[in-house]
Design an enzyme around this catalytic site. Structure first.
Site, PDB file in Angstrom:
ATOM      1  N   LYS A 265       1.525  -3.590   8.804  1.00 51.83           N
ATOM      2  CA  LYS A 265       2.695  -2.710   8.832  1.00 51.83           C
ATOM      3  C   LYS A 265       3.904  -3.542   9.241  1.00 51.83           C
ATOM      4  O   LYS A 265       3.937  -4.120  10.317  1.00 51.83           O
ATOM      5  CB  LYS A 265       2.432  -1.601   9.849  1.00 51.83           C
ATOM      6  CG  LYS A 265       3.515  -0.568   9.941  1.00 51.83           C
ATOM      7  CD  LYS A 265       3.002   0.590  10.782  1.00 51.83           C
ATOM      8  CE  LYS A 265       4.128   1.479  11.242  1.00 51.83           C
ATOM      9  NZ  LYS A 265       3.632   2.510  12.169  1.00 51.83           N
TER      10      LYS A 265
ATOM     11  N   VAL B 132       3.889  -0.855   4.194  1.00 50.91           N
ATOM     12  CA  VAL B 132       2.576  -1.282   4.660  1.00 50.91           C
ATOM     13  C   VAL B 132       1.918  -2.075   3.541  1.00 50.91           C
ATOM     14  O   VAL B 132       1.964  -1.663   2.377  1.00 50.91           O
ATOM     15  CB  VAL B 132       1.702  -0.062   5.030  1.00 50.91           C
ATOM     16  CG1 VAL B 132       0.353  -0.520   5.547  1.00 50.91           C
ATOM     17  CG2 VAL B 132       2.402   0.797   6.058  1.00 50.91           C
TER      18      VAL B 132
ATOM     19  N   LEU C  47       0.829  -1.210   0.000  1.00 47.14           N
ATOM     20  CA  LEU C  47       0.000   0.000   0.000  1.00 47.14           C
ATOM     21  C   LEU C  47       0.860   1.255   0.000  1.00 47.14           C
ATOM     22  O   LEU C  47       0.452   2.294  -0.468  1.00 47.14           O
ATOM     23  CB  LEU C  47      -0.892   0.027   1.241  1.00 47.14           C
ATOM     24  CG  LEU C  47      -1.962  -1.049   1.337  1.00 47.14           C
ATOM     25  CD1 LEU C  47      -2.613  -1.012   2.704  1.00 47.14           C
ATOM     26  CD2 LEU C  47      -3.007  -0.848   0.260  1.00 47.14           C
TER      27      LEU C  47
ATOM     28  N   ASP D  91       4.117  13.092  16.075  1.00 46.91           N
ATOM     29  CA  ASP D  91       4.363  13.031  14.631  1.00 46.91           C
ATOM     30  C   ASP D  91       3.057  13.204  13.859  1.00 46.91           C
ATOM     31  O   ASP D  91       2.753  12.444  12.943  1.00 46.91           O
ATOM     32  CB  ASP D  91       5.056  11.713  14.253  1.00 46.91           C
ATOM     33  CG  ASP D  91       5.744  11.802  12.895  1.00 46.91           C
ATOM     34  OD1 ASP D  91       5.937  12.936  12.397  1.00 46.91           O
ATOM     35  OD2 ASP D  91       6.082  10.746  12.336  1.00 46.91           O
TER      36      ASP D  91
ATOM     37  N   GLN E  41       4.828   3.159   1.690  1.00 49.61           N
ATOM     38  CA  GLN E  41       6.013   3.089   2.528  1.00 49.61           C
ATOM     39  C   GLN E  41       5.798   4.043   3.691  1.00 49.61           C
ATOM     40  O   GLN E  41       5.684   5.243   3.482  1.00 49.61           O
ATOM     41  CB  GLN E  41       7.229   3.488   1.692  1.00 49.61           C
ATOM     42  CG  GLN E  41       8.536   3.471   2.412  1.00 49.61           C
ATOM     43  CD  GLN E  41       9.074   2.050   2.576  1.00 49.61           C
ATOM     44  OE1 GLN E  41       8.753   1.163   1.797  1.00 49.61           O
ATOM     45  NE2 GLN E  41       9.857   1.828   3.613  1.00 49.61           N
ATOM     46  N   GLY E  42       5.711   3.517   4.884  1.00 45.89           N
ATOM     47  CA  GLY E  42       5.541   4.388   6.041  1.00 45.89           C
ATOM     48  C   GLY E  42       6.883   4.804   6.588  1.00 45.89           C
ATOM     49  O   GLY E  42       7.934   4.443   6.043  1.00 45.89           O
TER      50      GLY E  42
END
Ligand SMILES: *[C@@H]1O[C@H](CO)[C@@H](O)[C@H](O)[C@H]1NC(C)=O
Ligand SMILES: *[C@@H]1O[C@H](CO)[C@@H](O)[C@H](O)[C@H]1NC(C)=O
Ligand SMILES: *[C@@H]1O[C@H](CO)[C@@H](O)[C@H](O)[C@H]1NC(C)=O
Ligand SMILES: *[C@@H]1O[C@H](CO)[C@@H](O)[C@H](O)[C@H]1NC(C)=O
Ligand SMILES: *[C@@H]1O[C@H](CO)[C@@H](O)[C@H](O)[C@H]1NC(C)=O
Ligand SMILES: *[C@@H]1O[C@H](CO)[C@@H](O)[C@H](O)[C@H]1NC(C)=O
Ligand SMILES: *[C@@H]1O[C@H](CO)[C@@H](O)[C@H](O)[C@H]1NC(C)=O
Ligand SMILES: *[C@@H]1O[C@H](CO)[C@@H](O)[C@H](O)[C@H]1NC(C)=O
Ligand SMILES: *[C@@H]1O[C@H](CO)[C@@H](O)[C@H](O)[C@H]1NC(C)=O
Ligand SMILES: *[C@@H]1O[C@H](CO)[C@@H](O)[C@H](O)[C@H]1NC(C)=O
Ligand SMILES: *[C@@H]1O[C@H](CO)[C@@H](O)[C@H](O)[C@H]1NC(C)=O
Length: 858
Positions: free
Chosen positions: A568, A554, A546, A665, A548-549
């Site tokens: 994740k 993810v 889905l 964050d 890139q965290g």
């Protein structure tokens, strides 16, 4: 009566130049005689909106009728080749004639001068010279000679009895016979009694309104609508209507332009929509590209702009490029012919109608007639990295060479592909071929039969040229190829079946996901085994990635029941170690709020750390607000609700939950959107619990995201609930303006978004901050209130910033007078903390933003 008849006619003729009149004398006489003799058909008075029994529209005079509000016009038109004329309806005030309806789609008029549109025996009829009907409303139940056809201001042409009121539904309306366009208020319908379908059919090409290959129709069985190719092959579906949205295209309802709905009653099922701003000019079109498009007229740029289209990718349109054509998503136009082929109909091809496909440049020599005796064999040209075309047959062959000769010896075989196991062959035309990008793992190589004399074989023999059956080298290649074909097939099915894919994938019978039953060890979160995680994501297949965290990729996963989850996978090299991991699990497990994303489970195995979340189909907020197309889907109402939702979520973290949590964050990419576009705060990897009374703490490891960090945190490592408030303020301003705080280089305007917002505010032009893409209604006072709150939140001194509870009060309108904001932090200093941002850790890239780690020497 007579003078009345002739006078306007002569008047209008007198506007023609003398020469034309001379040339047309005979015709004039004919018309005069016609009018004198019959005196039935009056010339229309300027600006009429109806055709009555005594009147007609003359093609010779190019007469039109105009709806009462001057929105739509009905008359004769032609496109391209000036030998085919049509009767149609278009927008009166749009300079680019945009046809929304065509009467005689299939039967153009060749002689415009003798064409007439009139009432005949109660019907509206288009006749030619010999008074033969070319087109008719053809309502058998009426012979009323007082019929009136009125063009309404919504674009609907209604035929009714003259004695009925103008609002009457009449006995015929153009809305019931749409062409390629669905105007607001019209329907795509399925009549349950007669089983008749009312559908949109694309134009054949950009100049020919004849019915083309693509149609949009209802699938009442599934409460959805579908796009079909040639009325038979579905290739895109909207997903079922759940009472509020179509599951695959929630943005169709949750946007700022059009409000679509699906109605299902005893007699019929239908899809309809309305515009939030009735003044705006927008329409839904089944385009010649095979995509449905919502396009809006922009007066400022004098252009039609596509606000939304499906399928998103041109190449997902079934067989878009026709037989032996290939579709390349990244080139424009997308269609080209396979090597050795040329467009069958050059003209149509150039007009964007690729359905004719391609034909051989050099015909194959007579097949089966001594191809061996003459020594002339056809050859095969390699086409690498393409999608698997439909309609193949599988034959048994032990090698690539064998596969090739199977094809060669069958006169109707046009191509083959060998994957080491299966030999796939295509007979006749090759359809629906896509050229895939190099990094797409699902590409296959097919070998297309060409005449041996084709230039492709003589020119660069070395590179491509003749194919020798030696492509398959190792067993590894074989298995890879096999896997690729499987993926491609599955993709193809999924793409055709649309939303059915969840069911399909879960039925592929993955390993059972074992959920440890008595798992309540101190996290209170279900523990999943590594094996089950692998199964749910097909071994972390790229297909399911889905995004890139900050701490790793993810993936979308599927639990055995078909429930979709977000997986994740914390990268082992990521900064988030076991501590952060445990932290996140424990933290989120205890948090329950509708504006926070829900943790469903976790997994630890060796170095692997996995978190399982609810799946959010609409990705994150930044995907929408910073995208030129998608931002249109968030109207002011929705944006305001999102702002309020985020505020409530943060408030819960700061003081309503059992713990006091500072997120640290907050940014638009950490705000996910659920199916109803409600905001959900995610990514608690950096969050800190502080003791009940404590609202401030400090750290020697500053982590966060450039552009969202408050000055005291970025410079001194002091974080508090007020540093979250600062980040929230930035998010608010970004949501309102549709611009990033960081990548904002309004050069002369200001140094960053904060500076820009502040400038507009202090110049009393706050509303100019609003994203110009917010077309529909918005409450000025609400927008100003949000900007006010946003600016309060980003004030330099944390003490001056409001608490989240005050923010929620201010936003929800419970505080009448808002404090006046002061100049925000960073407003005029471009890199206020660039000195301290020399980072030693390499940050993980997250789209344009960087999560930043600043070691502090304290
Ligand atoms: C149409 O013509 C008929 C006679 O031919 C007349 O009775 C009628 O009033 C006319 N209708 C209109 C709307 O002019
Ligand atoms: C007739 O007039 C309309 C409006 O002025 C114009 O758009 C259209 O092209 C004309 N049609 C023909 C066949 O000339
Ligand atoms: C215009 O259309 C006519 C009839 O369809 C056709 O014969 C003619 O070739 C066309 N001309 C051009 C230039 O396309
Ligand atoms: C009108 O409808 C009848 C029967 O439905 C059909 O036979 C006839 O061809 C139609 N006429 C026109 C002009 O479309
Ligand atoms: C209206 O139509 C009927 C039958 O079709 C006819 O008898 C009558 O004379 C017509 N009336 C007029 C005013 O044309
Ligand atoms: C709905 O499903 C039934 C049974 O599967 C089928 O016969 C019918 O054709 C379908 N109706 C439509 C409009 O697709
Ligand atoms: C569309 O379908 C019809 C039959 O339903 C068929 O005759 C025609 O060839 C098809 N068109 C194309 C382009 O395949
Ligand atoms: C959208 O349309 C539906 C049905 O026409 C209507 O009930 C609903 O109130 C509309 N929603 C908005 C926000 O206008
Ligand atoms: C697809 O189109 C792009 C852009 O024109 C081009 O760079 C690329 O080479 C094309 N791919 C193939 C396989 O032709
Ligand atoms: C086979 O080829 C010969 C000459 O090469 C030709 O005369 C004959 O007509 C061909 N047969 C068929 C069936 O085309
Ligand atoms: C939770 O349970 C899993 C599986 O039983 C175990 O591996 C893990 O160490 C436990 N965690 C804690 C903190 O006890």
């Amino acid at each position: 009566m007579l003078p009345n008849v002739i006078f306007p006619l002569i008047l209008s003729l007198s506007t023609h130049s003398a020469a034309v009149i001379m040339k047309q004398t005979c015709r004039c006489l004919f018309f005069l005689l016609f009018f004198l003799c019959f005196s039935i058909h009056l010339n229309l008075s300027e600006g009429a909106d109806s055709i009555t029994a005594n009147q007609s529209l003359s093609g010779y005079l190019n007469q039109t009728i105009v709806s009462a509000g001057k929105t739509f016009e009905l008359g004769f038109f032609t496109r391209g080749n000036f030998s085919r004329y049509y009767v149609g309806i278009w927008y009166k005030n749009v300079i680019q004639q945009a046809i929304v309806w065509v009467a005689n789609r299939e039967k153009p008029i060749s002689d415009i001068n003798s064409a007439e549109l009139k009432i005949l025996d109660g019907n509206l009829v288009l006749v030619d010279k010999s008074q033969d009907p070319i087109w008719s409303t053809n309502v058998s139940s009426t012979t009323s000679n007082s019929s009136v056809a009125t063009l309404n201001d919504d674009g609907n042409l209604v035929l009714r009895d003259g004695s009925e009121p103008r609002t009457s539904e009449g006995f015929w309306q153009s809305f019931d016979h749409p062409a390629d366009t669905l105007l607001p208020g019209a329907k795509i319908a399925y009549d349950k009694r007669t089983k008749a379908k009312q559908l949109l059919i694309s134009w054949k090409n950009s100049e020919d309104p004849a019915p083309g290959l693509f149609s949009l129709e209802l699938d009442p069985n599934e409460s959805q609508y579908i796009i079909k190719w040639n009325r038979t092959q579905p290739y895109w579906t909207s997903g079922a209507w759940n009472g509020h949205i179509f599951s695959s295209v929630p943005e169709m309802t949750l946007n700022s332009i059009f409000n679509s709905s699906y109605v299902d009653n005893i007699n019929e099922a239908y899809l309809t929509y309305s515009l939030y701003n009735p003044e705006s000019i927008s329409k839904l079109v089944m385009d010649v590209s095979g995509q449905i498009k919502l396009i809006s007229w922009w007066e400022s740029t004098k252009d039609w702009i596509s606000a939304w289209s499906q399928p998103r990718q041109q190449c997902e349109v079934y067989d878009y490029c026709g037989a032996f054509g290939t579709c390349n998503q990244s080139s424009l136009p997308s269609c080209s012919c396979l090597q050795g082929f040329k467009p069958k109909f050059e003209n149509d091809w150039n007009l964007g109608d690729y359905s004719g496909g391609c034909v051989r440049e050099i015909d194959l020599p007579q097949c089966g007639n001594g191809s061996t005796s003459t020594g002339r064999k056809d050859k095969f040209l390699q086409n690498p990295q393409v999608s698997l075309p439909v309609n193949y047959q599988t034959v048994i062959a032990g090698s690539a060479g064998e596969c090739e000769s199977v094809c060669l010896n069958n006169c109707s075989c046009t191509a083959y592909s060998y994957d080491g196991n299966a030999c796939l062959v295509w007979n006749g035309e090759i359809m629906d071929l896509q050229q895939l990008p190099e990094n797409d793992g699902s590409g296959i190589t097919i070998y297309v039969r060409l005449a041996a004399s084709a230039p492709q074989f003589s020119s660069n023999k070395k590179n491509k040229g003749v194919v020798i059956g030696a492509i398959v080298g190792s067993a590894a290649v074989v298995t890879v190829l096999l896997a690729i074909v499987k993926v491609t097939i599955r993709r193809r099915q999924r793409h055709i079946l649309g939303t059915a894919n969840a069911v399909e994938r879960s039925s592929v019978a993955y390993l059972e996901l074992e959920m440890r039953g008595d798992n309540k060890n101190d996290t209170g979160v279900p523990f999943y085994s590594w094996k089950s995680i692998l199964a749910s994501t097909e071994n972390f297949s790229d297909v399911h990635k889905l995004g890139q965290g900050g701490f790793g990729p993810v993936y979308k996963g599927l639990l055995p029941g078909g429930k979709e989850i977000a997986v994740k996978r914390l990268s082992s090299f990521s900064v988030q170690g076991s501590n952060e991991f445990q932290n996140e699990v424990v933290l989120i497990a205890k948090l329950q709020h509708r504006n926070l994303v829900k943790l469903l489970g976790y997994c630890i195995e060796g170095n692997e750390k996995i978190l399982l979340y609810e799946y959010m189909p609409n990705k994150s907020l930044d995907v929408f607000i910073f995208d030129k197309t998608l931002c249109i889907l968030l109207n002011w109402r929705k944006r305001f609700e999102i702002i309020l939702g985020i505020a409530r979520g943060i408030l819960y973290l700061h003081q309503d939950s059992r713990l006091r949590i500072i997120h640290r964050d907050l940014k638009t990419s950490n705000i996910l959107l659920d199916a109803e576009m409600n905001p959900r705060i995610s990514d608690f990897g950096l969050a800190r619990i502080v003791e009940d009374k404590v609202t401030e703490a400090s750290t020697n490891k500053v982590v966060g995201t450039y552009g969202y960090m408050s000055p005291e945190y970025a410079s001194y490592g002091q974080f508090s609930i007020k540093s979250d408030v600062f980040s929230f303020g930035i998010i608010v301003l970004e949501i309102i303006s549709g611009k990033r705080n960081t990548g904002f280089y309004g050069s002369t305007e200001a140094l960053n978004l904060l500076g820009y917002a502040w400038r507009l505010w202090s110049e009393n032009r706050a509303l100019d901050l609003l994203d110009p893409m917010i077309l529909a209604f918005f409450k000025k006072s609400e927008v100003v209130k949000c900007i006010n709150v946003g600016l309060l939140c980003v004030e330099e001194d944390p003490i001056d910033r409001p608490t989240m509870s005050n923010v929620v009060l201010m936003l929800s309108g419970e505080m009448t007078f808002l404090p006046v904001p002061k100049q925000p932090a960073f407003a005029m200093r471009k890199h206020a903390f660039s000195a301290s941002s020399s980072s030693s850790n390499k940050p993980d890239p997250i789209s344009n933003e960087l999560t930043m780690f600043v070691p502090q020497g304290r």
